[in-house]
Design a protein around this motif. Structure first.
Motif, short mmCIF file in Angstrom:
data_model
loop_
_atom_site.label_atom_id
_atom_site.label_comp_id
_atom_site.label_asym_id
_atom_site.label_seq_id
_atom_site.Cartn_x
_atom_site.Cartn_y
_atom_site.Cartn_z
N TYR A 192 91.94 68.78 33.40
CA TYR A 192 93.28 67.63 32.77
C TYR A 192 94.19 67.71 32.85
O TYR A 192 94.82 68.90 34.23
CB TYR A 192 92.82 68.62 31.08
N LEU B 2 91.61 63.75 30.57
CA LEU B 2 90.50 64.30 31.24
C LEU B 2 90.77 63.39 32.94
O LEU B 2 90.78 61.94 33.12
CB LEU B 2 89.32 64.19 30.28
N TYR C 124 85.33 66.19 35.81
CA TYR C 124 84.61 66.78 35.29
C TYR C 124 82.99 67.23 36.26
O TYR C 124 83.13 66.60 37.52
CB TYR C 124 83.98 66.55 33.94
N VAL D 144 79.03 69.23 35.94
CA VAL D 144 78.00 69.76 35.26
C VAL D 144 77.40 70.97 36.59
O VAL D 144 75.99 71.24 35.68
CB VAL D 144 77.06 69.00 35.12
N GLU E 39 87.49 60.75 35.93
CA GLU E 39 87.59 59.60 35.10
C GLU E 39 89.10 58.52 35.09
O GLU E 39 89.14 57.69 34.60
CB GLU E 39 87.70 60.59 33.75
N LEU F 3 95.26 71.65 33.28
CA LEU F 3 94.83 72.48 32.90
C LEU F 3 93.49 72.58 33.26
O LEU F 3 92.61 71.28 33.32
CB LEU F 3 94.82 72.59 31.05
N HIS G 143 78.16 71.79 26.52
CA HIS G 143 78.21 69.90 26.59
C HIS G 143 79.52 69.70 24.69
O HIS G 143 79.75 68.94 25.50
CB HIS G 143 77.45 68.97 26.32
N TYR G 144 80.11 70.78 24.91
CA TYR G 144 80.39 70.57 23.68
C TYR G 144 81.62 71.55 23.80
O TYR G 144 82.33 70.64 24.29
CB TYR G 144 79.94 71.61 21.72
N GLU G 145 82.30 73.07 22.53
CA GLU G 145 83.64 73.06 23.03
C GLU G 145 83.82 73.56 24.01
O GLU G 145 83.10 73.67 25.16
CB GLU G 145 83.79 74.06 21.47
N GLN G 146 84.99 73.25 24.59
CA GLN G 146 85.78 73.39 26.12
C GLN G 146 86.28 74.95 25.53
O GLN G 146 87.75 74.77 24.76
CB GLN G 146 86.48 72.68 26.52
N TYR G 147 86.59 75.85 26.52
CA TYR G 147 87.97 76.72 26.44
C TYR G 147 88.95 76.53 27.66
O TYR G 147 88.87 76.33 29.15
CB TYR G 147 86.87 78.34 26.54
N PHE G 148 90.32 76.79 27.98
CA PHE G 148 90.76 76.56 28.22
C PHE G 148 91.66 77.53 29.20
O PHE G 148 91.79 78.78 29.07
CB PHE G 148 92.46 75.52 28.19
N GLY G 149 91.46 77.23 30.03
CA GLY G 149 93.07 78.04 31.27
C GLY G 149 94.13 78.07 30.62
O GLY G 149 94.80 77.59 29.93
#
Lengths: 111, 113
Positions: free
Chosen positions: A36, A46, A49, A51, A59, A90, A97-103
């Motif tokens: 991001y 975004l 991404y 997978v 994007e 970021l 595929h749901y919540e995301q955790y950031f650096g």
């Protein structure tokens, strides 16, 4: 537990120079990975991404590219930086595929 | 992609005051909803999330959010804020068949002691 690392934390680069930002995740396998850009007052945009290894979706067409050479490594690159590439980048991961955790992010200044 | 609107750019309030931050989204299908918080100098952290079930969601640090489907809203609330709640708050939405998060522009909350 899972942790996400980004480096460098800050970077100052001249216009026209190349870029490589790295993101790695520990403590999980086959995460979904995201890049991001965060601009003040504009939330998070975004950029890319992934997978899986070698699978990249873009994007927003722009001067940047991304690669995933290993399962838990995600790299953001540019061949020639523009002034408009300055910003806060970021990386994030998601297990499901749901919540995301950031650096912690990388502050890039292009001069 | 969904669009996400956060109504307030900057909120200033005193300790012990109640906080409510508005969030509206545009997608008409099934959604997953999130609030993230970024404290000064820290990572973006997940505050709470809603996937399904009880539309009133409890998060960390005394925060809660209510999903109102008919209003396409997911407002964040805290009954009594503390100085340590000073941060930037982001609402985020993804559709159930698309794992890309769309973020609002963020609301900066400043709590005065």
């Amino acid at each position: 537990s899972q942790t996400i690392h980004q480096w460098p934390a800050t970077l100052v680069q001249p216009v026209g120079s190349p870029l490589s930002l790295e993101c790695t995740v520990e403590g999980t396998s086959n995460p979904n990975l995201y890049w991001y850009r965060q601009a003040a007052g504009r939330g998070l945009q975004l950029l890319f991404y992934s997978v899986g290894i070698g699978q990249i979706s873009s994007e927003v067409p722009q001067n940047l590219s991304a690669s995933r050479p290993q399962d838990r490594q995600f790299i953001l690159s540019s061949k020639k930086l523009l002034l408009s590439d300055s910003g806060f980048y970021l990386c994030a991961w998601s297990p499901n595929h749901y919540e995301q955790y950031f650096g912690p992010g990388t502050r890039l200044t292009v001069t | 992609a969904q669009s996400v609107s956060q109504h307030n750019h900057h909120v200033i309030l005193s300790e012990a005051a109640s906080l409510e931050l508005g969030c509206n989204y545009s997608y008409g299908g099934t959604v997953n909803l999130f609030w993230y918080v970024q404290y000064p100098g820290q990572h973006l952290q997940l505050l709470l999330k809603y996937f399904s079930g009880d539309p009133l969601v409890k998060g960390i640090k005394g925060f809660e959010a209510e999903f109102i489907k008919s209003k396409f809203s997911f407002n964040l609330r805290k009954p009594s804020v503390q100085w340590s709640d000073t941060a930037e708050y982001f609402c985020a939405v993804s559709s159930s068949n698309d794992y890309k998060l769309s973020f609002g522009a963020g609301t900066t909350v400043t709590v005065r002691a």
